[in-house]
Scaffold this motif. Structure first.
Motif, mmCIF file in Angstrom:
data_model
loop_
_atom_site.group_PDB
_atom_site.id
_atom_site.type_symbol
_atom_site.label_atom_id
_atom_site.label_comp_id
_atom_site.label_asym_id
_atom_site.label_seq_id
_atom_site.Cartn_x
_atom_site.Cartn_y
_atom_site.Cartn_z
ATOM 1 N N LEU A 225 108.672 11.824 42.032
ATOM 2 C CA LEU A 225 110.061 11.575 41.641
ATOM 3 C C LEU A 225 110.990 11.368 42.828
ATOM 4 N N LEU A 226 110.619 11.893 43.989
ATOM 5 C CA LEU A 226 111.450 11.781 45.178
ATOM 6 C C LEU A 226 110.797 10.826 46.173
ATOM 7 N N PRO A 227 111.598 10.045 46.885
ATOM 8 C CA PRO A 227 111.020 9.039 47.779
ATOM 9 C C PRO A 227 110.372 9.605 49.031
ATOM 10 N N ASP A 228 110.734 10.828 49.437
ATOM 11 C CA ASP A 228 110.192 11.397 50.673
ATOM 12 C C ASP A 228 109.880 12.874 50.453
ATOM 13 N N ALA A 229 108.827 13.137 49.698
ATOM 14 C CA ALA A 229 108.478 14.513 49.342
ATOM 15 C C ALA A 229 106.997 14.754 49.566
ATOM 16 N N ARG A 230 106.689 15.991 49.979
ATOM 17 C CA ARG A 230 105.312 16.407 50.210
ATOM 18 C C ARG A 230 105.057 17.703 49.449
ATOM 19 N N HIS A 231 103.905 17.783 48.799
ATOM 20 C CA HIS A 231 103.523 18.979 48.050
ATOM 21 C C HIS A 231 102.470 19.757 48.820
ATOM 22 N N LEU A 232 102.678 21.069 48.912
ATOM 23 C CA LEU A 232 101.729 21.961 49.559
ATOM 24 C C LEU A 232 101.447 23.129 48.637
ATOM 25 N N GLU A 233 100.179 23.362 48.308
ATOM 26 C CA GLU A 233 99.832 24.542 47.518
ATOM 27 C C GLU A 233 99.255 25.609 48.434
ATOM 28 N N LEU A 234 99.784 26.827 48.307
ATOM 29 C CA LEU A 234 99.332 27.969 49.091
ATOM 30 C C LEU A 234 98.277 28.721 48.284
ATOM 31 N N ASP A 235 97.065 28.830 48.824
ATOM 32 C CA ASP A 235 95.981 29.419 48.042
ATOM 33 C C ASP A 235 96.142 30.919 47.820
ATOM 34 N N TRP A 236 97.046 31.564 48.578
ATOM 35 C CA TRP A 236 97.246 33.007 48.449
ATOM 36 C C TRP A 236 98.455 33.381 47.600
ATOM 37 N N ALA A 237 99.297 32.420 47.255
ATOM 38 C CA ALA A 237 100.627 32.724 46.721
ATOM 39 C C ALA A 237 100.676 32.819 45.209
ATOM 40 N N GLY A 238 101.588 33.659 44.739
ATOM 41 C CA GLY A 238 101.995 33.668 43.355
ATOM 42 C C GLY A 238 103.258 32.836 43.223
ATOM 43 N N HIS A 239 104.282 33.407 42.581
ATOM 44 C CA HIS A 239 105.509 32.660 42.324
ATOM 45 C C HIS A 239 106.589 32.895 43.382
ATOM 46 N N LEU A 240 106.438 33.915 44.206
ATOM 47 C CA LEU A 240 107.485 34.277 45.170
ATOM 48 C C LEU A 240 106.903 34.382 46.582
ATOM 49 N N PRO A 241 106.448 33.281 47.155
ATOM 50 C CA PRO A 241 105.782 33.351 48.462
ATOM 51 C C PRO A 241 106.646 33.898 49.581
ATOM 52 N N SER A 242 107.953 33.697 49.522
ATOM 53 C CA SER A 242 108.817 34.179 50.606
ATOM 54 C C SER A 242 108.856 35.697 50.683
ATOM 55 N N LEU A 243 108.487 36.360 49.591
ATOM 56 C CA LEU A 243 108.411 37.813 49.563
ATOM 57 C C LEU A 243 106.969 38.318 49.680
ATOM 58 N N GLU A 244 106.031 37.533 49.215
ATOM 59 C CA GLU A 244 104.637 37.969 49.199
ATOM 60 C C GLU A 244 104.014 37.947 50.594
ATOM 61 N N ARG A 245 104.250 36.861 51.320
ATOM 62 C CA ARG A 245 103.848 36.772 52.729
ATOM 63 C C ARG A 245 105.047 36.213 53.496
ATOM 64 N N PRO A 246 106.017 37.057 53.804
ATOM 65 C CA PRO A 246 107.263 36.564 54.387
ATOM 66 C C PRO A 246 107.089 35.879 55.738
ATOM 67 N N ASP A 247 106.223 36.386 56.596
ATOM 68 C CA ASP A 247 106.077 35.779 57.917
ATOM 69 C C ASP A 247 105.510 34.365 57.817
ATOM 70 N N GLU A 248 104.517 34.182 56.975
ATOM 71 C CA GLU A 248 103.922 32.850 56.830
ATOM 72 C C GLU A 248 104.910 31.866 56.205
ATOM 73 N N THR A 249 105.670 32.341 55.220
ATOM 74 C CA THR A 249 106.647 31.461 54.576
ATOM 75 C C THR A 249 107.776 31.122 55.531
ATOM 76 N N THR A 250 108.227 32.083 56.321
ATOM 77 C CA THR A 250 109.264 31.814 57.312
ATOM 78 C C THR A 250 108.798 30.764 58.306
ATOM 79 N N ALA A 251 107.583 30.902 58.792
ATOM 80 C CA ALA A 251 107.044 29.913 59.730
ATOM 81 C C ALA A 251 106.980 28.529 59.096
ATOM 82 N N LEU A 252 106.621 28.471 57.825
ATOM 83 C CA LEU A 252 106.572 27.200 57.103
ATOM 84 C C LEU A 252 107.954 26.557 57.027
ATOM 85 N N LEU A 253 108.958 27.366 56.707
ATOM 86 C CA LEU A 253 110.323 26.850 56.623
ATOM 87 C C LEU A 253 110.832 26.392 57.984
#
Length: 264
Positions: A225-253
């Motif tokens: 739907l978006l002209p410049d978008a990328r999808h990444l699935e995290l094999d360890w994550a549930g619905h709240l990755p920023s809380l579940e593995r905060p360091d990894e999500t912070t690095a991703l952001l």
């Protein structure tokens, strides 16, 4: 209404939008790192969450957020949205694409999504518990549904407190007198998908392998739907990755933000 919010740091703006089971405190793990990375970081509580009162009249969260950034003198910003916050971010980007320089969406919702059996079953059970006055049961249902296996006990307790507070505030206020203002076809998702074609900002959309299938499907669909978008699935994550593995999500952001325009 001015949403309760925090602002800190200098540089291009980043606005953090929380999920529907949390409030702005969910971003505590990312807050210092984003500031240290040279960003002006903003986080807010949507109505009925955290320190922002619940509404008693029709409103749109996207309007509230746009009013907030106007009041702060922010012309352009990156939006980071978790779950329902991701839906709000997409609505803002569709309506004001010139103001959004980037989108990072963590397990986002979208308007007009037709729920599958898992999500429909969750919503039905939550309604039953709330109607029976079993608020604690509804809180625990949300924890069991939305938090992935890597969350520690401290994180679970934090989400438990945020969700319980949201239920208490929203149930005490009751439902608004009327439905939210109609914005035409966007309500059923068709017009919304068309509007997304105007979004030029780079987008990262993340899903979790342990999340409900609804949200995994939504995340996989957004790059169509978006002209410049990328999808990444995290094999360890549930619905709240920023809380579940905060360091990894912070690095991703932080990696995503490195290429964002220096404006805001």
């Amino acid at each position: 209404m001015t949403l309760s919010h925090d602002v800190a740091g200098d540089g291009p703006a980043v606005l953090l939008l929380h999920s529907g089971v949390c409030d702005r405190r969910m971003w505590d793990p990312q807050w210092p790192a984003l500031i240290a990375a040279g960003r002006r970081v903003i986080r807010c509580d949507l109505r009925g969450f955290g320190d922002t009162p619940a509404a008693t009249h029709p409103y749109r969260d996207a309007d509230d957020v746009l009013d907030l950034i106007d009041s702060l003198g922010v012309e352009t910003t990156v939006l980071v949205g978790s779950s329902y916050g991701g839906e709000v971010a997409l609505e803002i980007a569709a309506r004001s694409p010139e103001r959004i320089t980037g989108l990072a969406l963590l397990c986002p919702a979208v308007p007009g999504h037709e729920p599958g059996p898992e999500l429909e079953g969750f919503a039905h059970r939550e309604d039953e518990l709330l109607e029976a006055g079993d608020i604690d049961g509804a809180v625990e249902l949300n924890l069991g549904t939305w938090i992935g296996p890597d969350a520690d006990d401290t994180t679970r307790q934090k989400v438990r407190a945020m969700q319980r507070h949201a239920f208490d505030v929203q149930l005490a206020a009751g439902a608004p007198d009327e439905d939210a203002p109609d914005e035409g076809d966007e309500a059923d998702g068709t017009g919304f998908e068309t509007a997304l074609a105007a979004v030029k900002a780079r987008c990262l959309v993340v899903s979790g392998a342990h999340d409900l299938q609804d949200f995994r499907r939504i995340a996989a669909r957004i790059p169509e739907l978006l002209p410049d978008a990328r999808h990444l699935e995290l094999d360890w994550a549930g619905h709240l990755p920023s809380l579940e593995r905060p360091d990894e999500t912070t690095a991703l952001l932080l990696r995503f933000l490195e290429d964002m325009p220096a404006a805001g």
